[in-house]
Scaffold this motif. Sequence first.
Motif, short mmCIF file in Angstrom:
data_model
loop_
_atom_site.label_atom_id
_atom_site.label_comp_id
_atom_site.label_asym_id
_atom_site.label_seq_id
_atom_site.Cartn_x
_atom_site.Cartn_y
_atom_site.Cartn_z
N ALA A 19 -42.13 1.19 51.90
CA ALA A 19 -43.51 1.18 52.42
C ALA A 19 -44.53 1.31 51.30
CB ALA A 19 -43.70 2.30 53.44
N LEU A 20 -44.13 1.97 50.24
CA LEU A 20 -45.03 2.13 49.08
C LEU A 20 -44.95 0.93 48.14
CD1 LEU A 20 -44.35 5.87 48.20
CD2 LEU A 20 -46.48 4.93 49.15
N GLN A 49 -44.95 2.80 56.99
CA GLN A 49 -46.00 1.87 56.55
C GLN A 49 -47.39 2.35 56.97
OE1 GLN A 49 -44.29 -1.81 58.13
NE2 GLN A 49 -43.87 -2.50 56.04
N ARG A 50 -47.48 2.94 58.15
CA ARG A 50 -48.79 3.46 58.58
C ARG A 50 -49.21 4.63 57.68
NH1 ARG A 50 -46.88 2.19 63.83
NH2 ARG A 50 -46.23 4.31 64.27
N THR A 51 -48.23 5.45 57.29
CA THR A 51 -48.54 6.56 56.37
C THR A 51 -49.03 6.01 55.03
OG1 THR A 51 -46.82 7.88 57.42
CG2 THR A 51 -47.62 8.63 55.27
N ALA A 52 -48.30 5.03 54.52
CA ALA A 52 -48.68 4.45 53.22
C ALA A 52 -50.07 3.83 53.29
CB ALA A 52 -47.64 3.41 52.79
N ALA A 53 -50.36 3.14 54.40
CA ALA A 53 -51.66 2.48 54.52
C ALA A 53 -52.81 3.49 54.48
CB ALA A 53 -51.72 1.65 55.79
N LEU A 54 -52.55 4.69 54.99
CA LEU A 54 -53.62 5.70 54.99
C LEU A 54 -53.97 6.17 53.58
CD1 LEU A 54 -52.58 7.87 58.07
CD2 LEU A 54 -54.68 6.54 57.83
N LEU A 55 -53.05 5.94 52.64
CA LEU A 55 -53.32 6.37 51.27
C LEU A 55 -54.57 5.69 50.69
CD1 LEU A 55 -49.71 6.37 49.80
CD2 LEU A 55 -51.17 8.37 50.18
N VAL A 56 -54.86 4.50 51.21
CA VAL A 56 -56.05 3.80 50.70
C VAL A 56 -57.30 4.64 50.92
CG1 VAL A 56 -57.57 1.84 51.16
CG2 VAL A 56 -55.12 1.47 50.88
N LEU A 57 -57.28 5.42 52.01
CA LEU A 57 -58.47 6.22 52.31
C LEU A 57 -58.66 7.38 51.32
CD1 LEU A 57 -58.23 6.32 56.18
CD2 LEU A 57 -59.98 5.19 54.82
#
Lengths: 267, 198
Positions: A19-20, A49-57
């Motif tokens: 996911a990363l 993948q949803r967790t990884a996507a939140l890293l953008v924030l």
Amino acid sequence: MRKEKLDCQAVMDLLDAYALGAVDKAEAKEIEAHVADCVRCWDELNRAQRTAALLVLSVPVQEAPAALGERIIGMARDERRLSPFGQGWLQRLGLGRPVAVGAVGVAGLAALVFSAFLQVQMNDLRDENGSLERQVAAADTELAQQQQVQAVLAASDTQKLPIIPTRSSADVTGDYTWSAAEGIGMLNLRDLQPLSDQQVYQMWFTFGSQALPAGTCVPLNGRCDFIVYFGSIRRWPDGVGVSVEPAGGSVMPNKPWFLFARFEGTQ
Amino acid sequence: MQDVSPDEGAYNGLDDEELMRRLAYRDLQAFRALYKRYGNLVFSASLRVVRDTQIAEDMVQEIFLRIWRKPESYLPQRGRFATWLTSVTRNRAVDEVRSRNRRFRYEAASPEEQEREFAGPERNDPALTAELSDQRRLILAALAGIPAEQRRIIELAYFGGLTQQEIADRLSQPLGTVKTRIRLGMQKLRAALALEVR
């Protein structure tokens, strides 16, 4: 020696890294092959993948240059204007789920898929960096649409519905022509009065009291030509209407209708 | 021609999925509303990865025009729009870095600099919508709750575009240690963000 396939536990151990974007290509292929057949790992991957996507924030948010937004919006506006049928543009109804309605069957769906394919291909050709490329792309799109128009006119099931003007639009002439087999409809309006810069004509399909937007148009030489792909509309509309709306169109039609026609026993 | 109508406020009230649906028939106001909502985030995320303002602007332009041209590339049944958009942004930016071989610029950032980039201010951010601002506070708190070495490895993977092996080489750590730290760090993040990732 033949390499063993990854089991669930081995895949689970790699999902976070996947996911990363931190696994190598070979591992990624194995993971993708496994999750395609494993609901449990698929669910787990979605969560990772949803967790990884939140890293953008977590990034410090900076305001993008104001000129950038204006440039992007301007390019989108230019592309819309360069689209076929004068200042009209491709009216796409991307409703996604193909549900046959009445006589709209496999042929209609095929037409929809093919037209979408053409559109994607032509979009790929567009290059915002050069007006020449844009004009070429617009010409290609126009050619494809004209071919579709010909297909509708040549279809064995082509039907035409005169558009009935309301009192305020008595001089306007127009008709809605469609082929259920092709899954394409065309609304052609003539003798339209020019609108202010802040207004457009907007086309709608009606389903009882509800209305589904089908595109907007700024008239050119008094003409507006809408093309709609209706192969995936879940039920047959009972009417087609045209309203005058603010530029960009509206979510709900501004009534009374500028033009309206009811389908009566036609499908 | 003006594209801003008195109804602009109504568009700002529409959810992401509705705005994307309207792009299917070239609704410029919907596009404008999406840009207003996410333009700053896409720019900042791109900048974080590519570390070059001009390239980041190019990324933003490319990503939004792609959305404009191919709104069908987003499938609502596969998740929320914001999640999809941030993933697209990160992946595109990492691809750009790889293609330009600019990775070393990122890696040249000092640990202190990287720490500052992760631990941003926990106040409302005027460049984000209220919902995104709330999510930002949650993710920052979650990141602050995991050990620094796990956080750094996650950062190198996600924003640096490095594989586990490359991270191990870069940090002179055993590959197994890197794998374990990624797994543990992500597990803790997932637990802390449980409501957001359901």
